[in-house]
Design a protein around this motif. Structure first.
Motif, short mmCIF file in Angstrom:
data_model
loop_
_atom_site.label_atom_id
_atom_site.label_comp_id
_atom_site.label_asym_id
_atom_site.label_seq_id
_atom_site.Cartn_x
_atom_site.Cartn_y
_atom_site.Cartn_z
N ASP A 445 0.82 -1.22 0.00
CA ASP A 445 0.00 0.00 0.00
C ASP A 445 0.85 1.27 0.00
N LEU A 446 1.93 1.24 -0.77
CA LEU A 446 2.81 2.41 -0.83
C LEU A 446 2.71 3.17 -2.15
N VAL A 447 2.20 2.54 -3.19
CA VAL A 447 2.07 3.24 -4.47
C VAL A 447 1.10 4.40 -4.32
N GLY A 448 1.56 5.58 -4.65
CA GLY A 448 0.74 6.78 -4.54
C GLY A 448 0.94 7.55 -3.26
N ARG A 449 1.50 6.94 -2.24
CA ARG A 449 1.72 7.65 -0.97
C ARG A 449 2.97 8.53 -1.04
N ASN A 450 3.09 9.41 -0.05
CA ASN A 450 4.26 10.28 0.10
C ASN A 450 4.40 11.27 -1.07
N LEU A 451 3.26 11.66 -1.64
CA LEU A 451 3.28 12.66 -2.71
C LEU A 451 3.83 13.98 -2.18
N GLN A 452 4.80 14.53 -2.90
CA GLN A 452 5.46 15.77 -2.50
C GLN A 452 5.56 16.72 -3.68
N GLY A 453 5.96 17.90 -3.37
CA GLY A 453 6.33 18.89 -4.38
C GLY A 453 7.34 19.81 -3.73
N HIS A 454 7.12 21.10 -3.85
CA HIS A 454 7.95 22.08 -3.15
C HIS A 454 7.08 23.25 -2.70
N THR A 455 7.12 23.52 -1.44
CA THR A 455 6.56 24.75 -0.91
C THR A 455 7.55 25.88 -1.19
N TYR A 456 7.05 27.00 -1.71
CA TYR A 456 7.92 28.08 -2.15
C TYR A 456 7.62 29.38 -1.39
N GLU A 542 10.73 19.45 1.58
CA GLU A 542 9.49 19.02 2.22
C GLU A 542 9.69 17.77 3.07
N ILE A 543 8.90 17.69 4.11
CA ILE A 543 8.88 16.52 4.98
C ILE A 543 7.72 15.65 4.52
N PRO A 544 8.00 14.49 3.91
CA PRO A 544 6.92 13.69 3.35
C PRO A 544 6.02 13.09 4.42
N THR A 545 4.80 12.81 4.01
CA THR A 545 3.84 12.18 4.91
C THR A 545 2.99 11.21 4.10
N PRO A 546 2.66 10.05 4.66
CA PRO A 546 1.90 9.06 3.88
C PRO A 546 0.48 9.48 3.56
#
Length: 684
Positions: A445-456, A542-546
């Motif tokens: 159940d990890l596919v798709g989790r921890n989606l990130q980008g960049h806060t600017y 960024e600090i990832p989160t599930p």
């Protein structure tokens, strides 16, 4: 029917520009067009009708002050600003007169529309074939790199791209209201607004169906070259500690902070190869955050202008080191393409002289020249096919011709997914089988989790003298002083002066919060301060989160009948704390440089995947905590790989494109070494 005389009086009150005036610039004609076709037109007309009884009132401004917080009036003020400050092709800003008054240089050596028209290539469809050594899904930063390396190593490669093969002239050119930097009404690459949608959910679970140019969609430029066709080209190597965030800082509660399975030493030679192949401009020698480099950048740095010289003096006062940032831009003629002409419309737009170095104009021609690569455009990879053992056997493709839907499954010995962190995860989820009912590679159940980008975080400073120029690209001074080592803060960000802001984007982004958006003050600010404001920004680590993730939304379907992507989550609180810290450091730098007024703030908490999406198929050394192995191979699938930002466990304190390319090159090299013609594993 709206009273035309009243409308003109209201527009004149909204923008009584001291030098030009909204009526003189033709903003009223632009507003009239919006009243004919904008979804908010009815609301605005109804609002104007409430003023009709006051039409003879001498002080209309007093009446407008009573309605300034109403949605209809905010819409109208926004339209007036667009009619003043956007490109003349919109119907306002007659002859670019407002740009001339502001000092925004908008002409090009070839004329206002760039180089001569070149007919774009037609859509290329998948040929009927007995099979391919490799199918690469997504012709962007990772996909073209991986496809080129395999083609040059003798693999027969099919490169599949759902978007078009665009040029400068057939991609909206310089529409300042429809581009990937300022997508008010659309973008300049697609996808079609009514065909491709996503569901965006906030932290409370409230969800909305959004179009590609709307907030929450996280569009990633679906075209050949993808983001590299439009990017500004900041081409950074990551800091060594960007690869070991969990080891350095620990794992904050509620986060999924993790180390990478590779480090700077592992990627260093691949960084060097990509810098030479694509063409990166910048200083000689290692940058301050790089422990070493084996090769110098192949092109000299971009020039520095007044803002950089002022900011350099401010940095000296603070005792921080600065340098010219690395950019994927031709600063001199290279490989038959022109040098940068320093136009004022860079990031978010294609280059009028093809001087930006993307994968589509540097690597793809070399891959096509081998004869081993076939590019297939305007074609969607619907699912990855597997057999009963889990081995990948090919990809099912779909496309539309004259409204008719066509499908074909192509056989392949290897499949490499490079569709971006959202669509790569979605494709794996859509490829569920009886063996893997929750999606390929998704047993944990990890596919798709921890989606990130960049806060600017973005900070502005107003100076007494002119510090801004409309000569691009824009970034010419940077520091990595606050990337790591900030007491009490996890990570940080590089800071640099930003790309040139066209006037309408400056209106949207740079005006101080306490300034009204109608009447003389904001337009006086534009006239007096457009060239006197400098700005600094940087991508926060960024600090990832599930809980930030991509799932399938079965309630809505795309044009092929597939569930759309659902994006949900909000950045971790530690990300916001770091963003606030970085914003204050940017303000400190501007004050030290001599700015009299400074303003700006970190972005409000949200899912930030629209900037540099990453993380949904993280790679690692343990199948229980990652989707792919250290070479991007999806666990339990011998011949299925990922080679885009999906792999990133964390996304660095820099623009990640160079890292995506370096990883894709490393993965393709691994594939070439491991497989014989793509169809079988080489003997050990």
């Amino acid at each position: 029917m709206t009273d035309g005389a009243l409308l003109r009086r209201v527009i004149d009150a909204i923008a009584p520009d001291p030098r030009i005036g909204a009526l003189a610039a033709g903003a009223h004609r632009y507003v009239a067009e919006r009243l004919d076709r904008d979804p908010a037109a009815g609301e605005v007309r109804a609002g104007l009708d409430t003023l009709a009884g006051d039409a003879a009132q001498a002080d209309l401004a007093a009446r407008l002050a009573d309605v300034e917080d109403t949605p209809w009036f905010r819409h109208l003020c926004r339209w007036v600003a667009e009619g003043l400050y956007a490109d003349p092709g919109q119907g306002g800003n007659r002859g670019g007169m407002v740009w001339d008054a502001l000092g925004y240089r908008h002409g090009l050596p070839e004329g206002p529309d760039g180089p001569p028209w070149r007919t774009p290539p037609p859509a290329q469809r998948p040929p009927a074939d007995e099979g391919w050594d490799a199918v690469v899904v997504g012709a962007g930063a990772g996909g073209i790199v991986a496809a080129t390396e395999m083609a040059e190593r003798g693999f027969r490669v099919l490169l599949v791209e759902k978007g078009r093969h665009l040029s400068y002239r057939d991609s909206g050119r310089r529409d300042h209201l429809r581009n990937h930097r300022n997508a008010v009404y659309g973008t300049n690459t697609g996808p079609p607004a009514e065909r491709d949608r996503r569901v965006a959910a906030d932290g409370d679970g409230a969800a909305a169906l959004v179009r590609p140019h709307e907030a929450g969609y996280a569009d990633n430029a679906p075209c050949v070259g993808a983001g590299t066709f439009l990017y500004g080209g900041l081409a950074w190597r990551f800091h060594p500690d960007d690869f070991r965030m969990a080891s350095r800082y620990g794992v904050p509660e509620g986060s999924s902070l993790a180390d990478w399975p590779v480090d700077y030493d592992t990627l260093e030679p691949w960084y060097g190869r990509i810098e030479q192949a694509v063409g990166i401009a910048g200083p000689r020698g290692a940058l301050p955050h790089e422990p070493y480099r084996s090769t110098d950048l192949p092109l000299p740095p971009v020039p520095r202008y007044r803002s950089a010289r002022v900011l350099d003096a401010g940095a000296a006062a603070l005792g921080i080191e600065t340098f010219t940032p690395p950019l994927a831009v031709n600063t001199r003629r290279r490989d038959g393409r022109a040098a940068c002409i320093e136009c004022g419309s860079c990031v978010g737009f294609p280059c009028p002289v093809d001087a930006k170095n993307g994968t589509q104009n540097t690597l793809l021609p070399k891959a096509l020249a081998t004869g081993n690569l076939t590019l297939c455009t305007e074609t969607t990879a619907e699912r990855v096919e597997t057999d009963d053992t889990g081995r990948v056997t090919g990809v099912r493709l779909a496309w539309l011709d004259d409204g008719a839907l066509h499908r074909r499954t192509v056989a392949s010995g290897i499949v490499v997914l490079c569709a971006g962190a959202i669509e790569t995860a979605r494709l794996l989820l859509l490829s569920a089988s009886s063996r893997e009912p929750d999606g390929l590679g998704n047993g944990t159940d990890l596919v798709g989790r921890n989606l990130q980008g960049h806060t600017y975080p973005l900070a502005f400073g107003r100076f007494e003298e002119d510090v801004a120029t409309s000569r691009g690209p824009g970034p010419s001074i940077a520091t990595t002083a606050w990337v790591h080592g900030n007491p009490g803060i996890i990570g940080g960000a590089m800071l640099a002066d930003d790309f040139v802001m066209p006037p309408v984007m400056f209106w949207d982004t740079a005006l101080p919060d306490d300034l009204p958006r109608w009447g003389a003050p904001p337009h006086r600010f534009m006239a007096e301060c457009y060239r006197k404001v400098a700005h600094l920004r940087g991508p926060v680590q960024e600090i990832p989160t599930p809980v930030c993730r991509v799932t399938l939304e079965h309630a809505y379907r795309d044009h092929l009948g597939r569930p759309v992507a659902r994006l949900q989550g909000v950045v971790h609180p530690e990300t916001q704390r770091t963003a606030a810290f970085v914003c204050e450091r940017a303000k400190d730098w501007l004050r030290a440089a001599g700015a009299g007024d400074v303003w700006g703030s970190p972005q409000a908490p949200r899912l930030s995947a629209h900037q540099h999406q990453a993380g949904t198929c993280r790679f690692g050394t343990d199948p229980q905590s990652s989707v792919a192995d250290p070479y991007g191979r999806v666990w339990d699938h011998e011949n299925l790989f990922v080679a885009d930002g999906s792999l990133h466990p964390t996304n660095g304190a820099f623009n990640p494109v160079l890292t995506i390319m370096a990883l894709a090159l490393r993965t393709a090299d691994h594939i070439a070494r491991r497989f014989d013609g793509g169809m079988r594993v080489r003997d050990a």
